[in-house]
Scaffold this active site. Structure first.
Site, PDB file in Angstrom:
ATOM      1  N   HIS A  54       3.247   9.449 -16.972  1.00 28.83           N
ATOM      2  CA  HIS A  54       4.172   9.029 -17.255  1.00 28.83           C
ATOM      3  C   HIS A  54       5.428   9.767 -17.470  1.00 28.83           C
ATOM      4  CE1 HIS A  54       1.371   5.663 -18.980  1.00 28.83           C
ATOM      5  NE2 HIS A  54       0.804   6.508 -19.608  1.00 28.83           N
ATOM      6  N   HIS A 216       0.549   1.702 -18.369  1.00 28.39           N
ATOM      7  CA  HIS A 216      -0.484   2.062 -17.259  1.00 28.39           C
ATOM      8  C   HIS A 216      -0.542   0.679 -16.903  1.00 28.39           C
ATOM      9  CE1 HIS A 216      -1.119   3.716 -21.758  1.00 28.39           C
ATOM     10  NE2 HIS A 216      -0.993   5.091 -21.053  1.00 28.39           N
TER      11      HIS A 216
END
Length: 327
Positions: A54, A216
């Protein structure tokens, strides 16, 4: 798809070492995947983290005025309780530690377990769980809404509160307030490619857009043909506005967040249309952030986050931070 890193097993550890050497104000706890401030102040400690992939979250938000430590798991995998406990121990200065947790089952479970272990050692620990994604109520990774890019606003404002010397309970109150007032939604034009397999996280035919994706690599809640960008932006803004009960004369902070592979030029166009739509609603934009703040590896797409401000949150949002990823 070609991947630059030749050894996926070393991707996270090599990334952390490179990040620390690039930012002299940060350090890596030996033998861990924990990034901490090189010099800690006598104040409430702030710890966040989660799976890698991320970037710049979460290590990019470690610094004066934001986090004191970030715990990195493997790609899209929660860090272990022991790693989180190491971070808590490292930043505690006797005034307690606040954990900022994105609402994913693994993150919540492991951070809460670490909090219990730290409390057994006599460390005061509180937590805030961020669930800003308005796209879904439940998903593969969560019970309840997911925590996504709005978490960065919690890092910033809670960090400013801690930096000025607020108590643990006061920092928690402010963090909870931000979490209750921040709302996000995103879309993707392509899935991300997992470095461990070299395969896409989901299939998306050319010419289609996935609405309501997670960070995700999760697919969204629906898909359709790619519409004009103005329509896509309006759809996200209108959903966020409805969920947040935005009204004329409200004041907000806006974040246009790239998911990892969207050119800044395209994000700039998204920002232009998002601000135009908020202008139509009659909302005042106090601050606008544009760039990559919480990505999903190399996914093409973007998310829009709106934080409803009041005088208290606005003041803290404007405080100085030296965290490298806050722009």
């Amino acid at each position: 798809m070609n991947i630059l890193h030749p050894n996926p097993d070393r991707l996270v550890t090599d990334m952390l070492d490179g990040f620390v050497r690039s930012h002299p104000g940060l350090a890596r706890l030996p033998g861990t995947q924990v990034i901490v401030r090189s010099q800690l102040d006598q104040k409430v400690g702030l710890v966040s983290g989660g799976g890698s992939g991320h970037e710049p979250a979460h290590a990019g938000y470690v610094g004066y005025g934001m986090l004191d430590a970030a715990v990195a798991g493997q790609i899209f995998t929660s860090p272990t309780p022991n790693e989180v406990l190491n971070a808590i121990r490292a930043v505690d200065r006797g005034l307690g530690v606040l954990l900022i947790i994105k609402n994913y089952t693994g993150d919540v479970m492991n951070f809460e377990m670490a909090a219990e272990l730290a409390q057994d050692e006599g460390i005061a620990v509180e937590k805030v769980i961020v669930a800003d994604d308005v796209a879904v109520e439940n998903s593969t990774f969560t019970i309840g809404r997911r925590g996504v890019a709005g978490t960065v606003f919690v890092h910033k404002i809670a960090g400013a509160s801690a930096q000025r010397g607020d108590s643990l309970q006061e920092v928690k109150r402010i963090a909870d307030k931000v979490a209750a007032r921040v709302f996000s939604m995103g879309l993707a034009l392509s899935p991300c490619i997992l470095p461990t397999t070299g395969k896409p996280s989901f299939d998306l035919p050319a010419g289609e857009v996935e609405i309501g994706i997670g960070i995700h690599g999760e697919p969204g809640v629906r898909r359709g043909s790619i519409a004009p960008l103005t329509e896509l932006v309006d759809m996200l803004i209108d959903r966020v506005a409805a969920e947040s009960s935005l009204q004329k004369s409200d004041e907000v902070a806006l974040m246009i967040n790239g998911m990892g592979a969207t050119p800044l030029a395209e994000l700039g166009v998204c920002a232009h249309h998002a601000m135009a739509r908020l202008d139509q609603i009659g909302v005042k934009i106090h601050k606008s952030l544009l760039g990559e703040y919480m990505t999903s590896l190399n996914m093409a797409g973007f998310s829009i986050t709106v934080l409803k401000l009041d005088s208290e949150l606005k003041s803290l949002l404007d405080e100085t931070t030296h965290a490298p990823a806050w722009r």
